[in-house]
Design a protein around this motif. Structure first.
Motif, PDB file in Angstrom:
ATOM      1  N   THR A  16       0.824  -1.216   0.000  1.00 44.32           N
ATOM      2  CA  THR A  16       0.000   0.000   0.000  1.00 44.32           C
ATOM      3  C   THR A  16       0.852   1.258   0.000  1.00 44.32           C
ATOM      4  O   THR A  16       0.609   2.195  -0.769  1.00 44.32           O
ATOM      5  CB  THR A  16      -0.940   0.002   1.217  1.00 44.32           C
ATOM      6  N   ASP A  17       1.848   1.285   0.868  1.00 42.77           N
ATOM      7  CA  ASP A  17       2.677   2.485   1.014  1.00 42.77           C
ATOM      8  C   ASP A  17       3.804   2.556  -0.002  1.00 42.77           C
ATOM      9  O   ASP A  17       4.471   3.578  -0.125  1.00 42.77           O
ATOM     10  CB  ASP A  17       3.269   2.536   2.428  1.00 42.77           C
ATOM     11  N   GLN A  18       4.037   1.433  -0.703  1.00 42.24           N
ATOM     12  CA  GLN A  18       5.150   1.359  -1.660  1.00 42.24           C
ATOM     13  C   GLN A  18       6.468   1.743  -0.995  1.00 42.24           C
ATOM     14  O   GLN A  18       7.288   2.485  -1.549  1.00 42.24           O
ATOM     15  CB  GLN A  18       4.877   2.256  -2.880  1.00 42.24           C
ATOM     16  N   GLN A  19       6.641   1.241   0.234  1.00 42.75           N
ATOM     17  CA  GLN A  19       7.846   1.490   1.004  1.00 42.75           C
ATOM     18  C   GLN A  19       8.433   0.150   1.471  1.00 42.75           C
ATOM     19  O   GLN A  19       7.687  -0.793   1.743  1.00 42.75           O
ATOM     20  CB  GLN A  19       7.538   2.364   2.227  1.00 42.75           C
ATOM     21  N   PRO A  20       9.768   0.077   1.572  1.00 42.80           N
ATOM     22  CA  PRO A  20      10.382  -1.162   2.058  1.00 42.80           C
ATOM     23  C   PRO A  20       9.961  -1.472   3.496  1.00 42.80           C
ATOM     24  O   PRO A  20       9.589  -0.563   4.256  1.00 42.80           O
ATOM     25  CB  PRO A  20      11.886  -0.872   1.970  1.00 42.80           C
ATOM     26  N   ALA A  21      10.032  -2.732   3.857  1.00 39.63           N
ATOM     27  CA  ALA A  21       9.693  -3.159   5.217  1.00 39.63           C
ATOM     28  C   ALA A  21      10.665  -4.253   5.642  1.00 39.63           C
ATOM     29  O   ALA A  21      11.146  -5.029   4.811  1.00 39.63           O
ATOM     30  CB  ALA A  21       8.255  -3.682   5.280  1.00 39.63           C
ATOM     31  N   ALA A  22      10.961  -4.301   6.945  1.00 38.09           N
ATOM     32  CA  ALA A  22      11.855  -5.324   7.499  1.00 38.09           C
ATOM     33  C   ALA A  22      11.199  -5.897   8.748  1.00 38.09           C
ATOM     34  O   ALA A  22      10.629  -5.156   9.555  1.00 38.09           O
ATOM     35  CB  ALA A  22      13.220  -4.728   7.820  1.00 38.09           C
TER      36      ALA A  22
END
Length: 564
Positions: free
Chosen positions: A396-402
């Motif tokens: 949704t946010d088009q952001q990386p996640a860890a």
């Protein structure tokens, strides 16, 4: 012309010594000898013939012989020959000459004979093998490339002021050597000109996939709403755009947009019903192609693609994007094969569509057992809600996640994995990298046990001077909860008067670490959460966890000793 007069021609052509009679040009008698009937349409039939003058196979199209042609049929036949002959384009079969039969007095014309099959046959083969194998992209792209050529052929005709009015898969020939030819221009006309007089046609007697040539012109299953309404004056290039889109619909679904019990029912649907989305008929139809197709099938001509060229451009862009995605997948596949990490691509539905070989070595999962299956199936059930939230947030946010979670091995055991998610631009997919941290987790758990059992307060500090770990004794001594301590600067636990210079002391210790034991004679002070200062002794030691340097500070409360 006698044989002797052709001898110089034979020598010029390099056939010295050949029989001059072989190069005789016929001055009387038929030039074409008919062979087998190749195809028959509404008013005409196509024969394989031999051109005796040029010694080659050609196609001869003539009016059907089983019934006497009407004057209107003759007129349409001649118009087809002239229009086809005027369209000088690789996508239109070249007309060689138009003649009059010496016996019947009826017109016929010769043209190039093309060996191959119709687009209808190619589409049926595509869907038959698609159902059998499940894999279809390669043949779909082949059909779409042919469709691109068809659109451009029709666009060329439009540039010459001509509309086809009977666009359908059966009117496209695919040659054995890559040729794509739009045929049967019998209903074509120059737009803006008046229509020739129509003949009465019993629609109930006409199959819905065959051409109608009466007040309504075209093939019911593929004709535009304005054609189905008999509005010949309103029929222009947008009608061909509709026909092309109906052809695209059949490429995607294996059937035309509308079917019914009879032609009248089909025409009614064409005028007033919306076609089913292709994805409701055939699974896995690409969304972008479905949108392109349905736009071209709009009831209102102005709501369709602006031209056949615009339609071709939209499909071509999808094919180009697919090629780029395939190239990216191949490059990823080569990279995946070299990596020891768990590498994968997760599609918009959360399914694994590409995986590296490490999944087999680390989690015991064969490639076939992973592809097409949800990624969450490989996650421990207690961790699935949190992992699912991370997937959704990254998408949704088009952001990386860890994040970290437990992955389920094929034998039912679990492995701790550190995951990193990165959205892939334009693909609506996620790039997943997983690293096995099971041994690290076990070491951390062991270290945590040692940490918690220590008699003194113990905190770990990173190079930025922030607390990364604290034991229960630290909570008891300083009055903070562990959550309140983690991530805070170590100066939180030091009286205010020492805080300004303390970060430089931390930096110096990290630069040149040496063990400092408890009770080294320094008068040190700590600060509790309630603001009270107290006397402490501190030991410092450096350690490295997962290539990260940390400092362990053991703090002993000696305030009781000070008061005594």
């Amino acid at each position: 012309m006698n044989p002797e007069s052709t001898a110089p021609l034979a020598r010029t052509m390099g056939y010295e010594g050949a029989d001059p009679g072989a190069f005789r040009i016929r001055e009387s008698g038929p030039r074409y000898v008919l062979g087998d009937l190749h195809a028959a349409g509404g008013i005409g039939e196509v024969w394989l013939a031999r051109d005796l003058n040029l010694d080659r196979d050609v196609a001869v199209k003539k009016l059907q012989t089983h019934r006497a042609p009407t004057e209107l049929a003759k007129l349409r036949f001649l118009r087809e020959a002239r229009i086809t002959g005027q369209l000088d384009h690789p996508g239109v079969v070249p007309v060689y000459e138009i003649c009059c039969d010496e016996v019947t007095g009826l017109p016929y014309y010769s043209m190039r004979f093309l060996r191959g099959r119709t687009l209808s046959e190619a589409v049926r083969e595509h869907h038959r093998t698609r159902d059998a194998r499940g894999s279809h992209l390669k043949s779909l792209v082949g059909l779409l490339n042919a469709f691109d050529i068809i659109c451009n052929t029709v666009a060329y005709a439009h540039s010459r002021g001509i509309i086809h009015r009977d666009i359908k898969p059966g009117n496209v020939l695919l040659g054995d050597y890559g040729e794509v030819i739009v045929i049967d221009w019998g209903l074509a006309k120059q737009f803006g000109r008046a229509e020739v007089t129509a003949e009465a046609v019993n629609l109930d007697a006409v199959p819905q996939n065959e051409t109608v040539a009466g007040q309504i012109l075209g093939t019911p299953a593929y004709m535009s709403p304005e054609q189905a309404a008999g509005e010949s004056d309103a029929v222009g290039p947008p009608a061909d755009v509709y026909g092309l889109s109906a052809m695209l619909y059949e490429i995607l679904c294996g059937r035309p947009p509308f079917t019914g019990a009879n032609t009248v029912e089909v025409l009614k649907q064409v005028r007033s019903s919306a076609p089913l989305p292709p994805s409701e008929i055939t699974p896995n139809v690409p969304t972008a192609l479905e949108e392109i197709c349905l736009k071209g099938l709009a009831k209102v001509p102005s709501e369709r693609h602006a031209s056949a060229e615009h339609l071709a451009r939209a499909v071509r862009a999808w094919v180009s994007d697919l090629a780029e995605r395939r190239q990216a997948e191949e490059e990823r596949e080569r990279f995946f094969a070299l990596s020891l990490d768990l590498l994968a691509i997760i599609d918009a539905d959360g399914r694994l569509v590409q995986v590296g070989p490490a999944w087999a070595s680390l989690l015991g999962c064969a490639r076939d057992a992973l592809l097409g299956h949800p990624f969450l199936e490989r996650i421990h059930e207690d961790d699935r809600p949190a992992v699912g939230n991370n997937l959704e947030a990254a998408r949704t946010d088009q952001q990386p996640a860890a994040f970290e979670s437990r992955a389920v091995h094929a034998d039912g055991t679990t492995r701790w994995v550190s995951w990193n998610l990165t959205p892939i631009a334009r693909e609506r997919s996620l790039y997943l990298v997983g690293r096995d941290i099971t041994d690290l987790k076990r070491s951390q758990q062991l270290f945590e046990g040692v940490l918690q059992s220590a008699p003194d307060a113990l905190v770990l500090i990173n190079a930025e001077g922030r607390i990364t770990l604290a034991n229960r004794q630290a909570e008891n001594v300083f009055g903070y909860t562990r959550e309140e301590l983690l991530g805070q600067p170590i100066e939180l636990l030091i009286p205010h008067r020492f805080r300004e210079k303390h970060p430089s002391h931390v930096a110096k210790f990290f630069a040149a670490s040496s063990f400092r034991p408890m009770g080294s004679g320094l008068a040190l002070r700590g600060l509790r959460k309630d603001g009270r200062e107290f006397a402490v002794e501190i030991s410092l030691s450096a350690l490295t966890l997962e290539s990260t340097k940390l400092v362990a500070a053991s703090v002993r409360d000696v305030s009781a000793r000070e008061s005594s």
